[in-house]
Design an enzyme around this catalytic site. Structure first.
Site, short mmCIF file in Angstrom:
data_model
loop_
_atom_site.label_atom_id
_atom_site.label_comp_id
_atom_site.label_asym_id
_atom_site.label_seq_id
_atom_site.Cartn_x
_atom_site.Cartn_y
_atom_site.Cartn_z
N LYS A 3 0.82 -1.04 0.16
CA LYS A 3 -0.02 0.14 0.00
C LYS A 3 0.90 1.19 0.06
O LYS A 3 0.54 2.46 -0.31
CB LYS A 3 -0.90 0.12 1.23
N LYS A 38 -12.08 -4.00 -2.16
CA LYS A 38 -12.97 -3.15 -2.31
C LYS A 38 -12.81 -1.76 -2.89
O LYS A 38 -13.41 -0.88 -3.21
CB LYS A 38 -13.58 -2.47 -0.84
N LYS A 67 -5.55 -9.26 -5.96
CA LYS A 67 -6.78 -9.53 -5.05
C LYS A 67 -8.02 -8.70 -5.20
O LYS A 67 -7.40 -7.71 -5.75
CB LYS A 67 -6.36 -9.23 -3.50
P1 TYM Z 1 -10.73 -6.07 4.76
O1 TYM Z 1 -11.60 -5.05 4.98
O2 TYM Z 1 -9.63 -6.03 3.66
O3 TYM Z 1 -11.45 -7.44 4.22
C1 TYM Z 1 -12.37 -7.93 5.43
C2 TYM Z 1 -12.23 -9.58 5.18
O4 TYM Z 1 -12.67 -10.15 4.04
C3 TYM Z 1 -11.39 -10.94 3.56
N1 TYM Z 1 -11.01 -10.81 2.14
C4 TYM Z 1 -11.07 -11.54 1.25
N2 TYM Z 1 -11.06 -13.03 1.22
C5 TYM Z 1 -10.83 -13.61 0.05
N3 TYM Z 1 -10.33 -13.07 -1.06
C6 TYM Z 1 -10.41 -11.69 -1.18
N4 TYM Z 1 -10.05 -11.04 -2.36
C7 TYM Z 1 -10.61 -10.84 -0.06
N5 TYM Z 1 -10.70 -9.65 0.17
C8 TYM Z 1 -10.84 -9.30 1.62
C9 TYM Z 1 -10.23 -10.26 4.38
O5 TYM Z 1 -9.18 -11.36 4.57
C10 TYM Z 1 -10.97 -10.18 5.63
O6 TYM Z 1 -11.03 -10.92 6.60
N6 TYM Z 1 -7.29 -5.54 8.48
C11 TYM Z 1 -8.70 -6.13 8.08
C12 TYM Z 1 -9.89 -5.45 8.80
C13 TYM Z 1 -9.42 -5.91 10.48
C14 TYM Z 1 -9.62 -7.05 11.13
C15 TYM Z 1 -9.18 -6.50 12.43
C16 TYM Z 1 -9.87 -8.06 11.11
C17 TYM Z 1 -9.11 -4.84 11.27
N7 TYM Z 1 -8.91 -5.28 12.53
C18 TYM Z 1 -9.34 -7.57 13.49
C19 TYM Z 1 -9.80 -9.39 11.71
C20 TYM Z 1 -9.56 -8.78 13.11
C21 TYM Z 1 -8.96 -5.77 6.49
O7 TYM Z 1 -8.47 -4.79 6.03
O8 TYM Z 1 -9.89 -6.57 5.97
#
Ligand code: TYM
Length: 325
Positions: free
Chosen positions: A111, A195, A192
């Protein structure tokens, strides 16, 4: 009862990648686990956001969580920014984490690459994520594959803290879906599905109408060969479609490949399966939009429940480090 927690950043509309890799499994935890799910709005600030857009997306993501089947009477749903203990514990954890550990995170490298201005928050993000998890003394964290390294760091920070200051945190396990752990972008299957991508044709949003899903999948990038085979390294586009179809229908992508001899039929079956899978989510989302009071009520109750447990853990950690809370 074992406790689980997971979160999602409101950096865009939720899509099928996050759904298949993570959110789809969340409602299954709410009966046999004490489950906490939150919108990580503070995390979204690590890259510049339009305040009005961010506030709207935060609500929208909260609505989507209810639409995928999270029931606020059986799970705790809240906004991260409404529980002050997250940033307070993040500070304590930052003080026992090293800059090198933060710089080694692949998401930070990806990023920050090529950016003129990289926020300090983007570097320290994993300490806030560790706080999100450790505050709730969670046993497990269901996430997609891209969060594996952040969860490893969370475990390291918990173990280090416990060794230095006495048993304070439960050391959590990452729970990574064996299928669809990483769904790729439809327009660039080496990236990947995300969003926050610029290309709307690359991701299928949870609320996309069937004809939009069909259009996006029919234009998905494949390759110039004609053979349907599951080979993510050599055929990333076709393999991604097989992975989507497999996850949506509970089958195995390699076996599915043997049932197709043309990309066209693979695409139309994938579009149909995804569209059916998302039908109940689309319908519930539409109903929730007509009754926004339901979302506010769920978030208010959730924040109150989350604060109780989070504040208690924060106080224990602060005292263990010798600061008055
Ligand atoms: P985020 O918002 O990017 O994504 C949310 C969840 O969706 C999963 N995910 C995917 N899985 C499969 N293929 C994809 N293309 C894909 N895109 C997203 C992510 O692995 C995630 O589980 N850092 C985290 C948010 C967060 C969090 C936490 C998660 C903040 N604090 C504490 C767990 C515990 C994030 O950016 O997820």
């Amino acid at each position: 009862m074992a406790r689980i927690i997971s979160g999602v950043q409101p950096t865009g509309t939720l899509n099928i990648g996050g759904y298949l890799g993570a959110f789809r499994h969340w409602p299954t935890y709410q009966d046999e686990h004490e489950a906490y799910f939150f919108v990580a709005d503070l995390h979204a600030l690590t890259v510049r956001q339009d305040p009005v857009v961010l506030a709207g997306r935060t609500r929208d993501v909260a609505a989507s969580l209810l639409a995928i089947g999270i029931d606020p009477t059986r799970a705790t749903v809240f906004l991260q920014s409404e529980v002050a203990a997250h940033t307070r514990l993040a500070w304590l954890l930052q003080c026992s984490a090293s800059i090198g550990e933060m710089q080694r995170m692949t998401q930070f490298k990806d990023k920050s690459a090529g950016k003129d201005m990289v926020s300090l928050g983007l570097l320290t993000y994993p300490a806030l994520m560790a706080a999100d998890v450790l505050l709730y003394q969670a046993d497990a964290v269901p996430v997609g594959d891209d969060q594996r390294q952040h969860l490893e760091l969370t475990r390291d920070l918990a173990i280090r803290f416990n060794n230095r200051y006495g048993e304070t945190f439960v050391v959590p396990e990452a729970q990574i879906s064996p299928v669809a752990g990483r769904i790729m972008d439809l327009q660039d299957p080496t990236k990947k599905m995300s969003k926050s991508n610029d290309s709307p044709m690359g991701a299928i949003d949870l609320t996309d109408e069937p004809e939009v899903i069909r259009r996006k999948i029919s234009r998905a990038v494949t390759d110039s060969e004609a053979e349907v085979a599951y080979d993510p390294a050599r055929k990333p586009g076709v393999s991604n479609l097989l992975e989507l179809l497999a996850a949506a229908t509970g089958q195995n992508p390699s076996q599915l490949a043997g049932q197709y001899d043309r990309y066209g039929t693979l695409k139309s079956d994938t579009a149909e399966a995804i569209s059916e899978l998302l039908r109940p989510v689309r319908e519930r989302y539409g109903e929730l939009c007509k009754d926004p009071g339901q979302i506010d009520a769920a978030l208010a109750t959730g924040a109150q429940r989350a604060r109780e447990i989070a504040e208690d853990t924060y106080r224990r950690a602060a005292r263990a480090m010798g600061v008055s809370c």
